[in-house]
Design a protein around this motif. Structure first.
Motif, PDB file in Angstrom:
ATOM      1  N   SER A 223       0.803  -1.227   0.000  1.00 12.66           N
ATOM      2  CA  SER A 223       0.000   0.000   0.000  1.00 12.66           C
ATOM      3  C   SER A 223       0.832   1.271   0.000  1.00 12.66           C
ATOM      4  CB  SER A 223      -0.938   0.011   1.214  1.00 12.66           C
ATOM      5  OG  SER A 223      -1.920  -0.988   1.080  1.00 12.66           O
ATOM      6  N   SER A 224       2.114   1.163   0.254  1.00 11.65           N
ATOM      7  CA  SER A 224       2.970   2.346   0.196  1.00 11.65           C
ATOM      8  C   SER A 224       3.921   2.258  -0.994  1.00 11.65           C
ATOM      9  CB  SER A 224       3.753   2.500   1.500  1.00 11.65           C
ATOM     10  OG  SER A 224       4.482   1.315   1.804  1.00 11.65           O
ATOM     11  N   SER A 225       4.859   1.338  -0.943  1.00 10.17           N
ATOM     12  CA  SER A 225       5.917   1.290  -1.957  1.00 10.17           C
ATOM     13  C   SER A 225       5.400   0.853  -3.329  1.00 10.17           C
ATOM     14  CB  SER A 225       7.037   0.352  -1.500  1.00 10.17           C
ATOM     15  OG  SER A 225       7.563   0.772  -0.267  1.00 10.17           O
TER      16      SER A 225
ATOM     17  N   CYS B 105       2.897   3.301  -4.842  1.00  7.25           N
ATOM     18  CA  CYS B 105       3.522   4.536  -5.331  1.00  7.25           C
ATOM     19  C   CYS B 105       4.340   4.287  -6.596  1.00  7.25           C
ATOM     20  CB  CYS B 105       4.401   5.144  -4.237  1.00  7.25           C
ATOM     21  SG  CYS B 105       3.445   5.975  -2.939  1.00  7.25           S
TER      22      CYS B 105
ATOM     23  N   ILE C  61      -1.803  11.787  -0.628  1.00  4.26           N
ATOM     24  CA  ILE C  61      -1.286  10.417  -0.720  1.00  4.26           C
ATOM     25  C   ILE C  61      -1.672   9.555   0.484  1.00  4.26           C
ATOM     26  CG2 ILE C  61       0.981  10.755   0.354  1.00  4.26           C
ATOM     27  CD1 ILE C  61       0.404   8.873  -2.933  1.00  4.26           C
TER      28      ILE C  61
ATOM     29  N   VAL D 260      -3.281   5.751   0.337  1.00  3.23           N
ATOM     30  CA  VAL D 260      -2.726   4.626   1.093  1.00  3.23           C
ATOM     31  C   VAL D 260      -3.812   3.969   1.936  1.00  3.23           C
ATOM     32  CG1 VAL D 260      -1.137   4.017   2.959  1.00  3.23           C
ATOM     33  CG2 VAL D 260      -0.374   5.515   1.117  1.00  3.23           C
TER      34      VAL D 260
ATOM     35  N   SER E  28       3.852   3.311   6.910  1.00  2.17           N
ATOM     36  CA  SER E  28       3.457   3.326   5.508  1.00  2.17           C
ATOM     37  C   SER E  28       3.066   4.728   5.051  1.00  2.17           C
ATOM     38  CB  SER E  28       2.291   2.367   5.272  1.00  2.17           C
ATOM     39  OG  SER E  28       2.680   1.031   5.473  1.00  2.17           O
TER      40      SER E  28
ATOM     41  N   SER F 151       4.903   6.923   2.153  1.00  2.00           N
ATOM     42  CA  SER F 151       4.151   7.381   0.981  1.00  2.00           C
ATOM     43  C   SER F 151       4.294   8.886   0.780  1.00  2.00           C
ATOM     44  CB  SER F 151       2.675   6.996   1.129  1.00  2.00           C
ATOM     45  OG  SER F 151       2.071   7.703   2.197  1.00  2.00           O
TER      46      SER F 151
ATOM     47  N   TYR G 221       7.559   9.383  -0.875  1.00  2.00           N
ATOM     48  CA  TYR G 221       7.449   8.963  -2.278  1.00  2.00           C
ATOM     49  C   TYR G 221       6.677   9.992  -3.098  1.00  2.00           C
ATOM     50  CZ  TYR G 221       8.699   4.386  -0.319  1.00  2.00           C
ATOM     51  OH  TYR G 221       9.322   3.351   0.338  1.00  2.00           O
TER      52      TYR G 221
ATOM     53  N   ASP H 291      12.913   3.426  -0.200  1.00  2.00           N
ATOM     54  CA  ASP H 291      12.287   2.322   0.533  1.00  2.00           C
ATOM     55  C   ASP H 291      13.314   1.596   1.400  1.00  2.00           C
ATOM     56  OD1 ASP H 291      10.384   0.529   1.384  1.00  2.00           O
ATOM     57  OD2 ASP H 291      10.501  -0.732  -0.394  1.00  2.00           O
TER      58      ASP H 291
END
Length: 247
Positions: A89-91, A94, A144, A148, A190, A194, A197, A238
Motif C-alpha cells: 500500500s505504500s511502496s 507509489c 497520498i 494509502v 506506511s 508514501s 514517495y 524504501d
C-alpha cells in the motif's frame, strides 16, 4: 557521471526556486485544490481496483503455498496483512502511481515549456516554478495518505473475499490472522513512506518536464525519464526508510 551531477544541480536549484512563499495565496490555494483533484482524487479508482485484486491474489498465493499441517491457518491472514501494510500500500502502490501521476506531471509541464507558456509566465514577472510545481508537490503529498488508506482497506477486503472461496483457509481463521499481533505503527510507517514517495514523484517529474528542450518528441522522452527515475528513487528511499524506521 558529469550528466548525473549536472541534473542533480539543476534539480536542487529548481527546488530552491519552487519552495518560495507564493506571491498570491488565493491563486495558490485554487491551484492546490485543482491539483489535489487531478493528481489524487482521479487516482482513487486505479488504487482501489489494483488493491482489491492484489489483496485477493496475495491471500490465494499464500494459501496455496502453506501446505504444512504445522503452520496454523491464521498465518494466511497475518501474512497478507503484513505484506499489504508494510510494502504494497505504500511502496508498490507509489511505483504504480509514478507511472500515472509522474507521466501526467512531466507531460503537462513539458508541453507548457515547448509551447512557451512557461516563458510567458516568466516574462510577466511571476515565479513559474513556484506557480506550476509547488501546488503539484503539496497537493500530492497531502492526498497520498488517503490513497494509502484506500489501498490498505480494499486490499484487506480482497483478502477477506478470497478467504470465502479459497482452499485451505476459512473466513474466521483469516480474520483472526488479521488481528494477530497487530502493530499500529506499521500504518504510520506506511503513511510516512508514501509522503516521501509523493515528494519524489512530483518533484522529479516536474524537473524533467520543466527542463524539456525541443519539441513534442522530447516531451515524451521526459515523461519516460521521469517515471524511470521516480521508480529508482522510490526503491532507494524504501531501503533507506525501512532501515531507519524498522531496524
Amino acid at each position: 557521471m558529469n550528466k548525473a551531477l549536472h541534473q542533480l544541480g539543476e534539480y536542487t536549484l529548481l527546488m530552491g526556486k519552487t519552495f518560495t512563499v507564493p506571491t498570491r495565496w488565493s491563486m495558490f490555494f485554487r491551484q492546490l485544490i485543482r491539483e489535489i483533484y487531478k493528481l489524487g482524487v482521479d487516482s482513487i479508482w486505479i488504487v482501489v481496483i489494483i488493491s482489491v485484486f492484489i489483496g485477493t491474489v496475495i491471500a490465494l498465493q499464500i494459501s496455496l503455498n502453506i501446505t504444512s499441517p504445522l503452520i496454523p491457518k491464521f498465518t494466511i491472514g497475518y501474512t497478507t496483512r503484513e505484506i499489504i501494510l508494510l510494502e504494497f500500500s505504500s511502496s508498490i502502490m507509489c511505483l504504480i502511481l509514478a507511472g500515472k501521476v509522474g507521466s501526467n506531471i512531466a507531460s503537462e509541464i513539458g508541453t507548457m515549456r515547448v509551447t512557451e507558456q512557461i516563458d510567458a509566465i516568466e516574462i510577466m514577472g511571476a515565479n513559474s516554478a513556484n506557480f506550476l510545481i509547488l501546488p503539484k508537490i503539496v497537493g500530492l503529498m497531502l492526498f497520498i495518505p488517503v490513497l494509502v488508506f484506500f489501498s490498505m482497506v480494499t486490499g484487506i477486503m480482497g483478502g477477506i473475499g478470497a478467504s470465502h472461496f479459497g482452499d485451505g483457509m476459512t473466513p474466521s481463521s483469516f480474520e483472526f490472522g488479521l488481528q494477530y499481533y497487530f502493530n499500529p505503527f506499521y500504518i504510520t510507517y506506511s503513511v510516512i513512506k508514501s509522503i516521501v514517495y509523493a515528494f519524489l514523484i512530483s518533484s522529479i517529474s516536474s524537473y524533467f518536464g520543466y527542463n524539456v528542450k525541443g519539441g513534442s518528441l522530447e516531451v515524451g522522452k521526459a515523461s519516460t525519464n521521469s517515471v524511470v527515475m521516480s521508480s529508482i528513487m522510490i526503491l532507494m528511499a524504501d531501503v533507506l526508510l525501512t532501515h531507519i524506521m524498522l531496524m
